[in-house]
Design a protein around this motif. Structure first.
Motif: not given
Ligand SMILES: Nc1ncnc2c1ncn2[C@@H]1O[C@H](COP(=O)(O)OP(=O)(O)OP(=O)(O)O)[C@@H](O)[C@H]1O
Ligand SMILES: [Mg+2]
Lengths: 242, 253
Positions: A169-178, A202-219
């Protein structure tokens, strides 16, 4: 489908992933978020078999097979596909020759040129990619968005079982993202067993593609797992609380 | 397109009036009288001498394809006033001395020379800027798979020949750990000249290789795609010429 068991990964003697675990079943959509430089792209490179990234311990099982025993091209033919954060530009090799070679490698037989041409036409139309781009050198002189679309075109053509979208999703304009999101959804509808890892900020792409899980990676590993609402919380408050 | 086909000493030709051909055994003399394009296909295990002369004000395109084994290819090119030559050479070599001499005798003559080769090769190229305002662009690409490639490219500009432009680029990709050599030599005796050169010897780009392999293409086939691209892309060919090259020299499924 994919089971990553306690892996440690280092790049040039720097440890990036530490005791990293992740289990993905058929048809699941997982999202990975995390601060810059935490090792998200490293994970995708490790799955693909880039030998700059050394797995120093742990195990990766993909479709009942020890992934580390397979070469890069074997992994791809077995069904792993990474849409890269920064796709390579390859001057001199044209897209069509490349895609034909990839298809041939996968099916292990000569390709039907008529079917191939039709499929290319449909796919590039769906992605709103100009058809003449297919005859240019791979990604060379493509805009950021065009490169991302070209990755999705390859995904649809090669029909992988595990798709890793690294900041598609990075570098895509609104229409391209869609367009990119819709193409991915269409693909997932065609192949219900396909699993997806979406790496994003960004959660934006997830408005279209609904995830089952969201993970946060740190350390170096996953510190929290939740659902779509976790992505929204990250967007609002950042990574500090995890 | 004009065509000269030489396979194991037998010459076939299809030429219009822009080209005058003289052949005496292994010596082939090509005189270019008017604007034209010519394709030469050369398959040989014997030595061959090639002489090409461009008349005044002539603009010509020559595409030489060759597959050579254990022999010498000697080329001698003369450019007259205001003539302009685009010379593409694709060669698959097995122990070859490719020696070329380009004489830029005419005022404001110009050459663009693109050379792509594979296999054991010694390319020795001399470009003599004998007249003022001559312009040369020399670009050589080589693929070495355990063989030795040498590019020795010498350009000379004597005193009082002014306003010349020299441009030289050489690249060799080594597929194995082998020794290849690039020797660019610029012998310039005159202040009023612009010249540039670059030489690169490198292994295959592993990022590009990784990208292709990560789409399921075997290592061998990926290297084949990359090296073919590297060689063909160096040449300035028309669609028709490219087609001919692929048909005759590059196996594509
Ligand atoms: N080939 C490499 N050589 C050296 N260091 C590397 C290499 N690849 C990654 N790194 C380092 O590993 C760390 C993790 O990089 P990675 O690209 O995986 O981060 P990321 O989580 O994808 O970040 P971003 O959100 O900015 O894309 C960084 O510190 C990076 O500099
Ligand atoms: Mg990244």
């Amino acid at each position: 489908m994919l089971n990553i068991k306690n892996i440690n990964v280092s790049v040039e003697d720097k440890e990036i992933l530490k005791n990293f675990n992740l289990n993905i079943n058929k048809g699941e959509i997982h999202v990975i978020m995390g601060p810059n430089g935490v090792g998200k792209s490293t994970l995708s490179r490790v799955l693909m078999g880039d030998n700059h990234y050394k797995v120093t311990s742990g195990e990766i099982i993909f479709l009942d097979e020890d992934l580390q025993k397979l070469s890069v091209d074997e992994r791809a033919r077995k069904g792993i596909f990474v849409a890269y954060q920064h796709p390579s530009e390859i001057e001199g090799v044209n897209n069509v020759d490349f895609l034909k070679a990839a298809l041939r490698a996968k099916s292990n037989k000569p390709i039907n040129l008529y079917t191939f041409a039709n499929e290319m036409e449909t796919l590039s139309k769906n992605l709103q990619l100009k058809e003449n781009m297919l005859y240019r050198s791979i990604n060379s002189g493509f805009s950021g968005g065009e490169k991302k679309k070209n990755e999705i075109l390859q995904m649809r053509l090669l029909k992988p079982k595990l798709v890793i979208l690294d900041e598609i999703d990075s570098g895509l304009d609104v229409d391209s993202l869609k367009i990119v999101a819709q193409n991915t959804l269409e693909y997932l509808k065609e192949t219900k067993d396909t699993s997806v890892i979406i790496i994003t900020h960004y959660p934006r792409i997830l408005e279209y593609i609904k995830p089952d899980f969201v993970h946060i990676v740190k350390e170096g590993h996953i510190v929290k797992t939740g659902d779509y609402s976790l992505a929204l919380a990250v967007e609002k408050n950042g990574f500090e609380n995890y | 397109m004009n065509i000269i086909n030489i396979e194991n000493s037998i010459l076939e030709k299809q030429l219009d009036s822009t080209i005058f051909l003289k052949q005496a055994k292994k010596n082939i003399i090509i005189n270019i009288i008017n604007n034209t394009s010519l394709c030469i296909n050369l398959l040989s295990k014997e030595d061959i001498n090639l002489e090409i002369n461009l008349n005044d004000n002539v603009e010509a395109k020559i595409f030489l394809m060759s597959k050579l084994e254990n022999n010498n290819l000697n080329s001698f090119i003369v450019l007259k006033n205001n003539s302009n030559l685009l010379f593409n050479h694709f060669s698959i070599n097995d122990n070859i001395n490719d020696t070329k001499e380009i004489n830029m005798n005419g005022l404001s003559s110009k050459i663009e020379y693109y050379y792509s080769c594979k296999g054991n090769t010694k390319q020795k190229l001399n470009v003599y800027h004998n007249s003022s305002k001559t312009d040369s662009l020399v670009s050589s690409n080589g693929i070495s798979n355990n063989e030795h490639i040498i590019f020795e490219i010498t350009e000379k500009v004597p005193k009082k020949v002014i306003g010349c432009n020299l441009n030289q680029k050489s690249r060799i990709i080594n597929l194995k750990d082998n020794i290849s050599t690039i020797k660019p030599i610029l012998l310039i005796d005159e202040q009023d000249v612009t010249a540039s050169h670059s030489s690169v010897i490198s292994p295959i780009n592993d990022k590009e290789l990784f990208y292709l392999m990560s789409r399921g293409i075997s290592k061998e086939e990926s290297i084949n795609l990359l090296t073919t691209g590297f060689l063909v892309n160096n040449l300035k060919l028309t669609k028709e010429e490219k087609h001919l090259l692929f048909e005759k020299y590059i196996f594509r499924r």
